[in-house]
Write a protein that holds these residues in place. Structure first.
Motif, PDB file in Angstrom:
ATOM      1  N   GLY A   8      23.691   7.373 -29.352  1.00  0.00           N
ATOM      2  CA  GLY A   8      22.931   6.593 -28.379  1.00  0.00           C
ATOM      3  C   GLY A   8      21.926   7.433 -27.619  1.00  0.00           C
ATOM      4  O   GLY A   8      20.811   6.997 -27.338  1.00  0.00           O
ATOM      5  N   TYR A   9      22.311   8.663 -27.292  1.00  0.00           N
ATOM      6  CA  TYR A   9      21.402   9.557 -26.570  1.00  0.00           C
ATOM      7  C   TYR A   9      20.220   9.952 -27.446  1.00  0.00           C
ATOM      8  O   TYR A   9      19.078  10.000 -26.978  1.00  0.00           O
ATOM      9  CB  TYR A   9      22.119  10.803 -26.076  1.00  0.00           C
ATOM     10  N   ILE A  31      23.912  -2.228 -26.398  1.00  0.00           N
ATOM     11  CA  ILE A  31      24.304  -2.967 -27.604  1.00  0.00           C
ATOM     12  C   ILE A  31      25.584  -2.392 -28.197  1.00  0.00           C
ATOM     13  O   ILE A  31      26.460  -3.129 -28.653  1.00  0.00           O
ATOM     14  CB  ILE A  31      23.160  -2.987 -28.642  1.00  0.00           C
ATOM     15  N   THR A  32      25.723  -1.074 -28.196  1.00  0.00           N
ATOM     16  CA  THR A  32      26.929  -0.447 -28.731  1.00  0.00           C
ATOM     17  C   THR A  32      28.168  -0.918 -27.978  1.00  0.00           C
ATOM     18  O   THR A  32      29.190  -1.222 -28.577  1.00  0.00           O
ATOM     19  CB  THR A  32      26.826   1.087 -28.642  1.00  0.00           C
ATOM     20  N   TYR A  33      28.073  -0.981 -26.667  1.00  0.00           N
ATOM     21  CA  TYR A  33      29.226  -1.423 -25.877  1.00  0.00           C
ATOM     22  C   TYR A  33      29.543  -2.891 -26.130  1.00  0.00           C
ATOM     23  O   TYR A  33      30.697  -3.293 -26.119  1.00  0.00           O
ATOM     24  CB  TYR A  33      28.997  -1.145 -24.387  1.00  0.00           C
ATOM     25  N   ASN A  34      28.523  -3.676 -26.394  1.00  0.00           N
ATOM     26  CA  ASN A  34      28.767  -5.068 -26.745  1.00  0.00           C
ATOM     27  C   ASN A  34      29.424  -5.155 -28.122  1.00  0.00           C
ATOM     28  O   ASN A  34      30.387  -5.893 -28.321  1.00  0.00           O
ATOM     29  CB  ASN A  34      27.468  -5.869 -26.711  1.00  0.00           C
ATOM     30  N   HIS A  38      32.716  -5.688 -26.552  1.00  0.00           N
ATOM     31  CA  HIS A  38      32.291  -7.004 -26.068  1.00  0.00           C
ATOM     32  C   HIS A  38      31.915  -6.961 -24.582  1.00  0.00           C
ATOM     33  O   HIS A  38      32.131  -7.916 -23.849  1.00  0.00           O
ATOM     34  CB  HIS A  38      33.350  -8.067 -26.352  1.00  0.00           C
ATOM     35  N   LEU A  39      31.354  -5.829 -24.169  1.00  0.00           N
ATOM     36  CA  LEU A  39      30.850  -5.673 -22.809  1.00  0.00           C
ATOM     37  C   LEU A  39      29.348  -5.842 -22.836  1.00  0.00           C
ATOM     38  O   LEU A  39      28.657  -5.224 -23.649  1.00  0.00           O
ATOM     39  CB  LEU A  39      31.166  -4.280 -22.265  1.00  0.00           C
ATOM     40  N   ASN A  40      28.844  -6.681 -21.977  1.00  0.00           N
ATOM     41  CA  ASN A  40      27.404  -6.842 -21.850  1.00  0.00           C
ATOM     42  C   ASN A  40      27.088  -7.232 -20.413  1.00  0.00           C
ATOM     43  O   ASN A  40      27.988  -7.617 -19.666  1.00  0.00           O
ATOM     44  CB  ASN A  40      26.866  -7.851 -22.872  1.00  0.00           C
ATOM     45  N   PRO A  41      25.828  -7.118 -20.028  1.00  0.00           N
ATOM     46  CA  PRO A  41      25.477  -7.430 -18.638  1.00  0.00           C
ATOM     47  C   PRO A  41      25.816  -8.864 -18.225  1.00  0.00           C
ATOM     48  O   PRO A  41      26.006  -9.140 -17.050  1.00  0.00           O
ATOM     49  CB  PRO A  41      23.968  -7.184 -18.585  1.00  0.00           C
ATOM     50  N   GLY A  42      25.917  -9.761 -19.198  1.00  0.00           N
ATOM     51  CA  GLY A  42      26.263 -11.143 -18.871  1.00  0.00           C
ATOM     52  C   GLY A  42      27.713 -11.319 -18.468  1.00  0.00           C
ATOM     53  O   GLY A  42      28.020 -12.085 -17.560  1.00  0.00           O
TER      54      GLY A  42
END
Length: 108
Positions: A8-9, A31-34, A38-42
């Motif tokens: 990612g970096y 996107i990777t965390y999503n 399944h973590l996203n700003p929403g």
């Protein structure tokens, strides 16, 4: 999952080098965390903000040679990341070739 932050970096560095904005870099990093968690700003805005602040922003500050996280949305990443790569052993010809390889459509 091994290496996802390192990858990612590097992706953030390459995106910034090609003119991406801070917001675009952050969106792509998350996107990777999503995908994995399944973590996203929403659904997890506070956790995403913490991840960006503790992980990505620390890296971007190092690449861009800034001391304040609040400066990151205003950094000219193409110029800052070019300076970073040039100061860490890349020459102008290599830098230009990298940018061209990343931005010019591939022709089979």
């Amino acid at each position: 999952m091994e290496g996802k932050d390192r990858t990612g970096y590097v992706c953030a560095l390459l995106e910034g080098l090609c003119g991406a904005t801070y917001e675009e870099i952050v969106d792509d990093y998350l996107i990777t965390y999503n995908n994995y968690f399944h973590l996203n700003p929403g659904n997890s805005p506070e956790l995403c903000n913490t991840l960006v602040s503790l992980r990505l922003n620390t890296c971007l500050m190092y690449y861009a040679d800034v001391n304040d996280e609040a400066q990151l949305p205003n950094v000219g990443y193409a110029k800052a990341f070019s300076a970073y790569l040039l100061s860490h052993g890349m020459n102008h010809q290599q830098l230009d070739a990298l940018i061209q390889a990343l931005t010019v459509p591939w022709q089979p």
